[in-house]
Design a protein around this motif. Sequence first.
Motif, PDB file in Angstrom:
ATOM      1  N   ASN B  74      21.654  14.456  14.306  1.00 36.09           N
ATOM      2  CA  ASN B  74      21.010  13.557  13.367  1.00 36.09           C
ATOM      3  C   ASN B  74      19.534  13.491  13.684  1.00 36.09           C
ATOM      4  OD1 ASN B  74      20.427  11.193  11.754  1.00 36.09           O
ATOM      5  ND2 ASN B  74      22.665  11.127  11.621  1.00 36.09           N
ATOM      6  N   PHE B  75      18.732  14.146  12.872  1.00 39.28           N
ATOM      7  CA  PHE B  75      17.310  14.194  13.170  1.00 39.28           C
ATOM      8  C   PHE B  75      16.513  13.136  12.418  1.00 39.28           C
ATOM      9  CE2 PHE B  75      18.298  18.844  14.107  1.00 39.28           C
ATOM     10  CZ  PHE B  75      18.485  18.588  15.451  1.00 39.28           C
ATOM     11  N   LEU B  94      14.008  20.958  19.896  1.00 41.13           N
ATOM     12  CA  LEU B  94      12.639  20.783  19.429  1.00 41.13           C
ATOM     13  C   LEU B  94      12.706  20.870  17.907  1.00 41.13           C
ATOM     14  CD1 LEU B  94      11.173  23.296  21.933  1.00 41.13           C
ATOM     15  CD2 LEU B  94      10.089  21.080  21.601  1.00 41.13           C
ATOM     16  N   VAL B  95      12.137  19.915  17.214  1.00 36.70           N
ATOM     17  CA  VAL B  95      12.201  19.912  15.761  1.00 36.70           C
ATOM     18  C   VAL B  95      10.788  19.901  15.186  1.00 36.70           C
ATOM     19  CG1 VAL B  95      13.047  18.673  13.727  1.00 36.70           C
ATOM     20  CG2 VAL B  95      14.356  18.605  15.848  1.00 36.70           C
ATOM     21  N   GLU B 104      16.174  25.364  20.293  1.00 38.53           N
ATOM     22  CA  GLU B 104      17.020  24.737  21.313  1.00 38.53           C
ATOM     23  C   GLU B 104      16.408  24.911  22.691  1.00 38.53           C
ATOM     24  OE1 GLU B 104      20.547  26.895  20.493  1.00 38.53           O
ATOM     25  OE2 GLU B 104      20.814  25.926  18.544  1.00 38.53           O
ATOM     26  N   PHE B 105      16.599  23.936  23.529  1.00 43.02           N
ATOM     27  CA  PHE B 105      16.163  24.100  24.918  1.00 43.02           C
ATOM     28  C   PHE B 105      17.162  23.469  25.873  1.00 43.02           C
ATOM     29  CE2 PHE B 105      14.861  19.876  26.315  1.00 43.02           C
ATOM     30  CZ  PHE B 105      14.596  19.198  25.129  1.00 43.02           C
ATOM     31  N   ARG B 129      21.244  12.386  23.683  1.00 50.11           N
ATOM     32  CA  ARG B 129      20.512  13.019  22.611  1.00 50.11           C
ATOM     33  C   ARG B 129      19.063  13.070  23.035  1.00 50.11           C
ATOM     34  NH1 ARG B 129      21.382  10.994  16.681  1.00 50.11           N
ATOM     35  NH2 ARG B 129      20.194   9.150  17.190  1.00 50.11           N
ATOM     36  N   HIS B 130      18.490  14.222  22.964  1.00 48.31           N
ATOM     37  CA  HIS B 130      17.101  14.370  23.402  1.00 48.31           C
ATOM     38  C   HIS B 130      16.411  15.307  22.430  1.00 48.31           C
ATOM     39  CE1 HIS B 130      14.234  14.951  27.077  1.00 48.31           C
ATOM     40  NE2 HIS B 130      13.659  14.379  26.047  1.00 48.31           N
ATOM     41  N   GLU B 131      15.488  14.767  21.688  1.00 52.12           N
ATOM     42  CA  GLU B 131      14.812  15.567  20.681  1.00 52.12           C
ATOM     43  C   GLU B 131      13.308  15.387  20.760  1.00 52.12           C
ATOM     44  OE1 GLU B 131      16.900  13.695  17.603  1.00 52.12           O
ATOM     45  OE2 GLU B 131      18.762  14.515  18.387  1.00 52.12           O
ATOM     46  N   LEU B 132      12.607  16.503  20.690  1.00 50.62           N
ATOM     47  CA  LEU B 132      11.149  16.467  20.697  1.00 50.62           C
ATOM     48  C   LEU B 132      10.669  16.841  19.305  1.00 50.62           C
ATOM     49  CD1 LEU B 132      10.551  18.430  24.055  1.00 50.62           C
ATOM     50  CD2 LEU B 132      11.086  15.999  23.723  1.00 50.62           C
ATOM     51  N   TYR B 133       9.896  15.963  18.703  1.00 45.06           N
ATOM     52  CA  TYR B 133       9.411  16.189  17.342  1.00 45.06           C
ATOM     53  C   TYR B 133       7.930  16.490  17.345  1.00 45.06           C
ATOM     54  CZ  TYR B 133      13.781  13.953  15.979  1.00 45.06           C
ATOM     55  OH  TYR B 133      15.099  13.644  15.821  1.00 45.06           O
TER      56      TYR B 133
END
Lengths: 144, 144
Positions: B74-75, B94-95, B104-105, B129-133
Amino acid sequence: MDRISVFNEYVRRKGLKNTNQRMVILETFLGSKSHYSTEDLYMKLRKEYPKIGYATVHRTLKLFAECGIAIELNFGDGQTRFEPLIADQHHDHLVCTSCGLIVEFTETRIERLQEQIASQYNFKIERHRHELYGLCSDCAKKQG
Amino acid sequence: MDRISVFNEYVRRKGLKNTNQRMVILETFLGSKSHYSTEDLYMKLRKEYPKIGYATVHRTLKLFAECGIAIELNFGDGQTRFEPLIADQHHDHLVCTSCGLIVEFTETRIERLQEQIASQYNFKIERHRHELYGLCSDCAKKQG
DNA sequence: TTAGCTTCTGAATGTCATTTTCAATATCCT
DNA sequence: AGGATATTGAAAATGACATTCAGAAGCTAA
């Protein structure tokens, strides 16, 4: 500059107007440590200001996020939450999947590693989201 | 055990049935590196199987997540995406906020730090959940 | 293989959070 | 104060997701 000033500044710069509702919503929003959904804040405000509209609360929360005094959080339960933000005080979240408890954490070593990753992939990071989901100590005890 | 077997196993154990639609959806889903929303996958499938229903695609994707061969992502754009999952191969994302690119990382040092944080707060972590925007290199060039 | 039971499918409909619309109202600028 | 413009609140629209239901298909036992 405090968050009320940031908001007023933003409103002025954008040619928006400063209304009673916005002030009331802002004060209530800032005066709590909660992570409000629109619904939460609407219900809370309604006790004191019964005529306030749901749409107004929602629009105002979006406005807070827009001007940088709040961030939108999304823990995957289908409800967007808004959190009052203090400039330069970023933190991430532990979320209890049983009782919904939200605990904040900061870890500069993780932040640094994130930057390394970003530069590895030539990304220019604007923001990030880091959430740990599981059971808080109370729920872990209860549920084994 | 490969993902098709995991799915078949799950279906059998639960007393569910093995249908053509499910197989077709599974193959298409696994045969791509994309992060599908229900809509995406539905549109793709429709070209070859025009009679397949949106609800079926959606139910089947949920089923994949349920049996562990996919995870829901879920971004924050209001669309749940499903990603084919390889057992024991966790990664984060990474988005690109401009073009939607998803990279992906993995970073074991971050995973370790997460565990430290969890134990500090007595949380029992189930998932995270770990996302870098931010901007990918292409978009950063284009947009300054 | 078939009968018979159960699940599945797809179209339609429901649900829920969020967003938009619109007429009345409030704010801001001169 | 006057007038242009933004805001408000109720209601309706939207959009993603979930559910319903009748007909179709899969499974199991004989």
